[in-house]
Motif scaffolding. Structure first.
Motif, short mmCIF file in Angstrom:
data_model
loop_
_atom_site.label_atom_id
_atom_site.label_comp_id
_atom_site.label_asym_id
_atom_site.label_seq_id
_atom_site.Cartn_x
_atom_site.Cartn_y
_atom_site.Cartn_z
N TRP A 60 -5.68 4.27 -9.74
CA TRP A 60 -5.16 2.99 -9.25
C TRP A 60 -3.82 3.21 -8.56
CZ3 TRP A 60 -6.31 -1.93 -12.50
CH2 TRP A 60 -6.06 -3.08 -11.74
N ALA A 63 -4.45 4.72 -5.19
CA ALA A 63 -4.92 3.67 -4.28
C ALA A 63 -3.75 2.79 -3.84
CB ALA A 63 -5.99 2.81 -4.97
N TRP A 64 -2.83 2.53 -4.75
CA TRP A 64 -1.65 1.72 -4.44
C TRP A 64 -0.83 2.36 -3.32
CZ3 TRP A 64 -0.44 -2.88 -7.03
CH2 TRP A 64 0.79 -3.46 -6.69
N LEU A 67 -2.87 2.27 0.05
CA LEU A 67 -3.11 0.95 0.64
C LEU A 67 -1.90 0.02 0.58
CD1 LEU A 67 -6.67 0.52 -0.88
CD2 LEU A 67 -6.11 0.93 1.53
N VAL A 70 -2.52 -2.75 -4.37
CA VAL A 70 -3.95 -2.93 -4.65
C VAL A 70 -4.13 -3.89 -5.81
CG1 VAL A 70 -6.07 -1.75 -5.32
CG2 VAL A 70 -4.43 -0.57 -3.88
N ALA A 74 -9.36 -5.27 -5.23
CA ALA A 74 -9.20 -4.21 -4.23
C ALA A 74 -9.39 -2.84 -4.86
CB ALA A 74 -7.85 -4.31 -3.54
N PHE A 75 -8.98 -2.68 -6.12
CA PHE A 75 -9.20 -1.40 -6.79
C PHE A 75 -10.69 -1.19 -7.06
CE2 PHE A 75 -9.02 1.36 -10.72
CZ PHE A 75 -8.79 2.53 -10.02
N PHE A 78 -12.00 -0.04 -3.83
CA PHE A 78 -11.51 1.32 -3.58
C PHE A 78 -12.38 2.33 -4.32
CE2 PHE A 78 -9.02 5.01 -4.87
CZ PHE A 78 -8.54 5.46 -3.65
N ASP A 114 -11.87 0.45 1.23
CA ASP A 114 -12.56 -0.77 0.83
C ASP A 114 -14.03 -0.65 1.20
OD1 ASP A 114 -13.68 -3.27 0.46
OD2 ASP A 114 -12.13 -4.35 1.57
#
Length: 175
Positions: A60, A63-64, A67, A70, A74-75, A78, A114
């Motif tokens: 996570w 991903a943060w 992007l 997130v 959205a996670f 992802f 996404d």
């Protein structure tokens, strides 16, 4: 369907669509429609098992960084996208999320990261093949909380220290 066949379907649809997540989902549905319903359920089991395996705080955080923030949803999307990148990227990210800095050739946050529709491809194919919704897959319930320890995603210094290579390549602000 075994694990190798699962990843071959993921890889072939990604390569055929130039890595566009929506096009990949459409191509995957088309490929799954060529299989029998039980094979589609097997594919779905493989996908869901990996999706649940990727429910981790460290991913996570990666991903943060990629992007620039997130949400929960959205996670989820992802994680679908991460599976869609293929075995090497997926397993590499699980081994060390910071390795995504070297595993991703290009990353455009407007397109990448996404792949919500990819998560529905097997359900859509099964329904088209049988006329009914997919049954329970018989998998353990998904985890309630991400695995590992939470990070302070709002602290750029924390993110930069946990993900030095990702931060160098994709970080959104100066520390």
């Amino acid at each position: 369907m075994d694990e190798t066949e699962f990843w071959e379907l993921i890889d072939s649809t990604r390569e055929a669509t130039g890595s566009d997540p929506d096009d990949q989902a459409d191509a995957l549905v088309e490929r799954l429609l060529g299989l029998d319903p039980e094979s589609v359920l097997d594919f779905s089991r493989h996908f869901e098992a990996r999706y649940n395996r990727a429910y981790r705080w460290d991913l996570w955080g990666a991903a943060w960084v990629l992007l620039d923030g997130v949400s929960d949803d959205a996670f989820d999307f992802f994680r679908c996208w991460l599976i869609g990148q293929g075995r090497e990227v997926f397993e590499g990210a699980l081994h060390s999320p910071d390795d995504l800095a070297g595993l991703l050739d290009d990353f455009d946050p407007a397109v990448d990261g996404d792949a919500e529709e990819l998560g529905y491809a097997a359900d859509e194919a099964y329904e088209q093949l049988t006329g009914s919704a997919a049954p329970d897959l018989g998998l353990p319930p998904p985890p309630r909380e991400p695995e590992g320890s939470p990070l302070d995603f709002e602290d750029d210094a924390v993110l930069a220290s946990y993900y030095p290579r990702l931060w160098d390549r994709f970080g959104q602000s100066d520390i």
